[in-house]
Design a protein around this motif. Structure first.
Motif, PDB file in Angstrom:
ATOM      1  N   ALA A 393      18.472  61.324 -30.420  1.00  0.00           N
ATOM      2  CA  ALA A 393      17.988  61.757 -31.416  1.00  0.00           C
ATOM      3  C   ALA A 393      16.977  60.377 -31.818  1.00  0.00           C
ATOM      4  CB  ALA A 393      18.881  62.285 -32.734  1.00  0.00           C
ATOM      5  N   LEU A 394      15.807  60.664 -31.241  1.00  0.00           N
ATOM      6  CA  LEU A 394      15.372  58.979 -31.659  1.00  0.00           C
ATOM      7  C   LEU A 394      15.183  58.969 -33.054  1.00  0.00           C
ATOM      8  CD1 LEU A 394      13.999  56.608 -29.875  1.00  0.00           C
ATOM      9  CD2 LEU A 394      12.483  57.620 -29.909  1.00  0.00           C
ATOM     10  N   CYS A 395      15.092  58.243 -34.080  1.00  0.00           N
ATOM     11  CA  CYS A 395      15.141  57.817 -35.333  1.00  0.00           C
ATOM     12  C   CYS A 395      13.905  56.988 -36.017  1.00  0.00           C
ATOM     13  CB  CYS A 395      16.420  57.550 -36.382  1.00  0.00           C
ATOM     14  SG  CYS A 395      17.651  58.658 -35.734  1.00  0.00           S
ATOM     15  N   GLU A 396      13.195  56.992 -37.182  1.00  0.00           N
ATOM     16  CA  GLU A 396      12.408  56.029 -37.546  1.00  0.00           C
ATOM     17  C   GLU A 396      13.492  54.700 -37.773  1.00  0.00           C
ATOM     18  OE1 GLU A 396       9.086  57.611 -41.281  1.00  0.00           O
ATOM     19  OE2 GLU A 396      10.994  57.093 -41.880  1.00  0.00           O
ATOM     20  N   SER A 397      14.234  54.848 -37.863  1.00  0.00           N
ATOM     21  CA  SER A 397      14.575  53.031 -38.051  1.00  0.00           C
ATOM     22  C   SER A 397      14.605  52.321 -36.746  1.00  0.00           C
ATOM     23  CB  SER A 397      15.769  53.528 -38.434  1.00  0.00           C
ATOM     24  OG  SER A 397      16.799  54.035 -37.808  1.00  0.00           O
ATOM     25  N   GLY A 398      14.274  52.706 -35.406  1.00  0.00           N
ATOM     26  CA  GLY A 398      15.284  52.164 -34.178  1.00  0.00           C
ATOM     27  C   GLY A 398      15.999  53.093 -33.485  1.00  0.00           C
ATOM     28  N   LYS A 399      16.492  53.638 -34.317  1.00  0.00           N
ATOM     29  CA  LYS A 399      18.256  53.934 -33.561  1.00  0.00           C
ATOM     30  C   LYS A 399      17.740  55.195 -32.747  1.00  0.00           C
ATOM     31  CE  LYS A 399      20.641  51.688 -37.032  1.00  0.00           C
ATOM     32  NZ  LYS A 399      21.507  51.904 -38.429  1.00  0.00           N
ATOM     33  N   LEU A 400      19.135  54.752 -32.306  1.00  0.00           N
ATOM     34  CA  LEU A 400      18.622  56.164 -30.480  1.00  0.00           C
ATOM     35  C   LEU A 400      20.252  57.088 -30.990  1.00  0.00           C
ATOM     36  CD1 LEU A 400      17.962  58.291 -28.169  1.00  0.00           C
ATOM     37  CD2 LEU A 400      18.799  56.376 -27.250  1.00  0.00           C
ATOM     38  N   TYR A 401      20.415  57.629 -31.079  1.00  0.00           N
ATOM     39  CA  TYR A 401      21.581  58.741 -30.958  1.00  0.00           C
ATOM     40  C   TYR A 401      22.051  59.560 -30.026  1.00  0.00           C
ATOM     41  CZ  TYR A 401      22.509  56.874 -36.266  1.00  0.00           C
ATOM     42  OH  TYR A 401      22.390  55.864 -36.812  1.00  0.00           O
ATOM     43  N   ALA A 402      22.890  60.287 -29.416  1.00  0.00           N
ATOM     44  CA  ALA A 402      23.485  60.453 -28.196  1.00  0.00           C
ATOM     45  C   ALA A 402      24.945  61.281 -28.394  1.00  0.00           C
ATOM     46  CB  ALA A 402      23.168  59.747 -26.963  1.00  0.00           C
ATOM     47  N   PHE A 403      24.518  62.516 -27.964  1.00  0.00           N
ATOM     48  CA  PHE A 403      25.942  63.380 -27.949  1.00  0.00           C
ATOM     49  C   PHE A 403      25.884  64.333 -27.083  1.00  0.00           C
ATOM     50  CE2 PHE A 403      22.517  64.769 -31.309  1.00  0.00           C
ATOM     51  CZ  PHE A 403      22.175  65.628 -30.831  1.00  0.00           C
ATOM     52  N   GLY A 404      26.597  65.218 -26.796  1.00  0.00           N
ATOM     53  CA  GLY A 404      27.072  66.107 -25.569  1.00  0.00           C
ATOM     54  C   GLY A 404      27.488  65.777 -24.189  1.00  0.00           C
ATOM     55  N   ALA A 405      27.443  66.376 -23.129  1.00  0.00           N
ATOM     56  CA  ALA A 405      27.429  65.768 -21.818  1.00  0.00           C
ATOM     57  C   ALA A 405      27.857  64.213 -21.030  1.00  0.00           C
ATOM     58  CB  ALA A 405      27.553  67.130 -21.064  1.00  0.00           C
ATOM     59  N   GLY A 406      28.798  63.677 -21.137  1.00  0.00           N
ATOM     60  CA  GLY A 406      28.740  62.305 -20.500  1.00  0.00           C
ATOM     61  C   GLY A 406      29.538  61.469 -19.660  1.00  0.00           C
ATOM     62  N   ASP A 407      29.545  63.079 -18.243  1.00  0.00           N
ATOM     63  CA  ASP A 407      30.797  63.221 -17.113  1.00  0.00           C
ATOM     64  C   ASP A 407      29.856  61.853 -16.312  1.00  0.00           C
ATOM     65  OD1 ASP A 407      28.601  65.163 -17.584  1.00  0.00           O
ATOM     66  OD2 ASP A 407      29.594  65.712 -15.481  1.00  0.00           O
ATOM     67  N   LYS A 408      28.372  61.744 -16.300  1.00  0.00           N
ATOM     68  CA  LYS A 408      28.156  60.627 -15.360  1.00  0.00           C
ATOM     69  C   LYS A 408      26.936  59.333 -16.137  1.00  0.00           C
ATOM     70  CE  LYS A 408      28.553  63.927 -11.979  1.00  0.00           C
ATOM     71  NZ  LYS A 408      29.303  63.828 -11.248  1.00  0.00           N
ATOM     72  N   GLY A 409      27.647  59.286 -17.540  1.00  0.00           N
ATOM     73  CA  GLY A 409      26.956  57.643 -18.027  1.00  0.00           C
ATOM     74  C   GLY A 409      25.782  58.474 -18.495  1.00  0.00           C
ATOM     75  N   GLN A 410      25.276  59.483 -19.104  1.00  0.00           N
ATOM     76  CA  GLN A 410      24.098  59.781 -19.639  1.00  0.00           C
ATOM     77  C   GLN A 410      24.383  59.183 -20.512  1.00  0.00           C
ATOM     78  OE1 GLN A 410      26.246  61.846 -17.794  1.00  0.00           O
ATOM     79  NE2 GLN A 410      25.875  64.412 -18.191  1.00  0.00           N
ATOM     80  N   LEU A 411      24.976  58.969 -21.424  1.00  0.00           N
ATOM     81  CA  LEU A 411      24.946  59.079 -22.709  1.00  0.00           C
ATOM     82  C   LEU A 411      23.787  57.518 -22.884  1.00  0.00           C
ATOM     83  CD1 LEU A 411      28.244  61.235 -24.261  1.00  0.00           C
ATOM     84  CD2 LEU A 411      25.904  61.743 -24.087  1.00  0.00           C
ATOM     85  N   GLY A 412      24.865  56.997 -22.236  1.00  0.00           N
ATOM     86  CA  GLY A 412      25.162  55.331 -22.469  1.00  0.00           C
ATOM     87  C   GLY A 412      25.978  54.824 -23.404  1.00  0.00           C
ATOM     88  N   ILE A 413      27.082  55.816 -23.390  1.00  0.00           N
ATOM     89  CA  ILE A 413      27.814  55.560 -24.406  1.00  0.00           C
ATOM     90  C   ILE A 413      29.408  55.533 -23.427  1.00  0.00           C
ATOM     91  CG2 ILE A 413      29.205  55.979 -26.466  1.00  0.00           C
ATOM     92  CD1 ILE A 413      26.766  57.736 -27.810  1.00  0.00           C
ATOM     93  N   GLU A 414      30.063  54.737 -23.561  1.00  0.00           N
ATOM     94  CA  GLU A 414      31.582  54.666 -22.716  1.00  0.00           C
ATOM     95  C   GLU A 414      32.345  55.527 -23.455  1.00  0.00           C
ATOM     96  OE1 GLU A 414      35.264  50.823 -21.905  1.00  0.00           O
ATOM     97  OE2 GLU A 414      33.846  50.642 -23.287  1.00  0.00           O
ATOM     98  N   LEU A 416      36.422  57.339 -23.897  1.00  0.00           N
ATOM     99  CA  LEU A 416      37.447  56.625 -24.343  1.00  0.00           C
ATOM    100  C   LEU A 416      37.970  57.864 -22.768  1.00  0.00           C
ATOM    101  CD1 LEU A 416      38.228  57.468 -27.538  1.00  0.00           C
ATOM    102  CD2 LEU A 416      38.028  55.363 -26.447  1.00  0.00           C
ATOM    103  N   ASN A 417      39.451  57.900 -21.984  1.00  0.00           N
ATOM    104  CA  ASN A 417      40.011  57.966 -20.536  1.00  0.00           C
ATOM    105  C   ASN A 417      39.660  59.310 -20.870  1.00  0.00           C
ATOM    106  OD1 ASN A 417      40.826  55.825 -19.769  1.00  0.00           O
ATOM    107  ND2 ASN A 417      42.652  54.992 -20.696  1.00  0.00           N
ATOM    108  N   ASN A 418      39.714  59.799 -19.892  1.00  0.00           N
ATOM    109  CA  ASN A 418      39.416  61.626 -19.945  1.00  0.00           C
ATOM    110  C   ASN A 418      38.603  62.454 -20.795  1.00  0.00           C
ATOM    111  OD1 ASN A 418      42.437  61.775 -18.119  1.00  0.00           O
ATOM    112  ND2 ASN A 418      43.220  61.329 -19.996  1.00  0.00           N
TER     113      ASN A 418
END
Length: 433
Positions: A393-414, A416-418
């Motif tokens: 979700a790209l916002c007017e403020s210039g911030k980018l939010y991510a959610f959903g699957a991140g098993d390959k690192g595709q969220l750009g967010i670290e 937690l374990n498991n």
């Protein structure tokens, strides 16, 4: 006024006359065509693309970040290693990118000079699981076969790729066997072929590619229209049946609905359109409720999403079996398959994980984004039947939010374990300026 537009200004007089002819000889229509095109492929703004297992972010200045899976080199960093943190694509420094598209194992970037760079799987015709003879390219390579064509948008579908020229002409690569896209070619053909038939002399302002089909939004003297071509399974071509169309065909039902389309989105098996009046139409395979009509029925012609009446939509995004709609107030609504938490709906202690993965048959406000007090401009989500989905979700403020699957690192967010997914929106630390 046309000379003030970024696409038109560098054109030669001859090229400008060609565009005028393509637009019916009217400079007023040329200006309208240019403005609509800029809105559709967001030439002067940033862009976040949630691809199948990997992600691409284009900043306002034209730099590119990629992250996620790189099993085919689709991140462009010269390796095949996963990246969970957004990483600058340094090999294209000095080149201003305006648009990106991502498919299974491949990425394409379009520059402000109309050149196209591709990396990942080099074959446009193989299946999602890979085909014999395909190669993996791990750094951006100029698509030489597009020399002489000024490209403003690229779209990767399954088994084919399409590009849109600044004059409004559509070219496709591969999947031309049996003339399924208006031309007869071998499956591994990597030369662009003009999309003939009804679109030969009609200016196109946006293209959208899904599972073996293509949508084209056109700008004509009589108004906006949508054409479709390719595989008709599930009724996703919008013509009232499931028959394949080898040549682009006008979706006539919009006229009956008195609906002026201004933006199109092609999911894997369903499609959606936003109208000038803010209404939303969807059609195709309704599995998991991805059409938003309160059931899982197929719709073979565009149908207005009645539960969104009263919401003025400005943007639509479709994925595998999911759909997102953004309103003019920046609110976001989602519906369809809840797998991988990609719809962004919050779970509570009593409802638990199962609710976060629940399918949504009718549009529901994404309250997890609403609570951020952000005005969302753009949504992008995974459009693939073989990868777990994630959403940006790209916002007017210039911030980018991510959610959903991140098993390959595709969220750009670290994570937690498991942890393999993020159920609620989290900020991606990246400078979009």
């Amino acid at each position: 006024m046309c000379m003030k537009r970024a696409v038109f200004k560098p054109m030669t007089t001859e090229e400008q006359d060609v565009m005028k002819k393509q637009c019916g000889g009217s400079w007023k229509l040329v200006l309208r065509f240019l403005k609509l095109g800029e809105q559709c492929y967001r030439r002067e703004n940033c862009q976040a693309i949630a691809g199948p297992g990997h992600s691409v972010v284009v900043t306002k200045s034209g730099t590119v970040y990629t992250f996620g899976s790189s099993n085919c080199g689709q991140l462009g960093h010269g390796s095949f290693e996963e990246e969970w943190r957004p990483r600058l694509l340094r090999s294209l420094q000095g080149v201003r990118i305006i648009q990106a598209t991502a498919g299974v194992g491949r990425t394409m970037l379009v520059s402000d000079t109309g050149r196209v760079y591709a990396f990942g799987k080099d074959s446009f015709g193989d299946s999602e699981y890979g085909g014999a003879g395909s190669k993996n390219i791990s750094t951006p390579q100029l698509v030489q076969s597009l020399d002489g064509i000024f490209v403003v948008q690229a779209a990767i579908g399954n088994f084919f790729t399409a590009v849109l020229s600044r004059e409004g002409r559509v070219y496709t690569f591969s999947w031309g066997a049996d003339a399924r896209l208006g031309h007869q070619t071998e499956s591994q053909d990597q030369k662009p072929h003009p999309l003939k038939g009804a679109l030969e002399d009609v200016p196109v302002v946006q293209i959208a590619a899904g599972y073996c089909y293509l949508l084209a939004l056109t700008c004509q003297r009589g108004g906006m229209a949508v054409y479709s071509v390719g595989c008709g399974l599930g009724g996703k071509l919008g013509h009232g049946g499931r028959v394949d169309e080898h040549w682009p065909r006008l979706i006539e039902h919009f006229q009956q609905l008195q609906f002026q389309p201004v933006a199109v989105a092609a999911g894997a098996w369903h499609a959606g359109v936003v109208g000038q009046d803010g209404r939303v139409c969807t059609w195709g395979w309704g599995r998991y409720g991805c059409l938003g009509h309160g059931n899982e029925d197929c719709e073979h012609v565009p149908k207005v999403v009645e539960s969104l009446v009263g919401v003025k939509a400005v943007h639509i995004a479709t994925g595998d079996y999911t759909t997102f709609v953004v309103s003019d107030t920046g609110d976001v609504y989602s519906f369809g398959c809840g797998e991988s938490s990609s719809l962004g709906h919050l779970s509570t202690a009593t409802e638990g994980q199962a609710n976060r993965h629940a399918n949504i048959l009718s549009p529901e406000l994404v309250s997890s984004l609403k609570q951020r007090n952000e005005h969302v401009l753009q949504i992008s989500l995974t459009n693939s039947v073989t990868w777990n989905a994630h959403t940006f979700a790209l916002c007017e403020s210039g911030k980018l939010y991510a959610f959903g699957a991140g098993d390959k690192g595709q969220l750009g967010i670290e994570l937690l374990n498991n942890e393999s997914e993020r159920g609620t929106p989290d900020i991606v630390e990246i400078d979009l300026r």
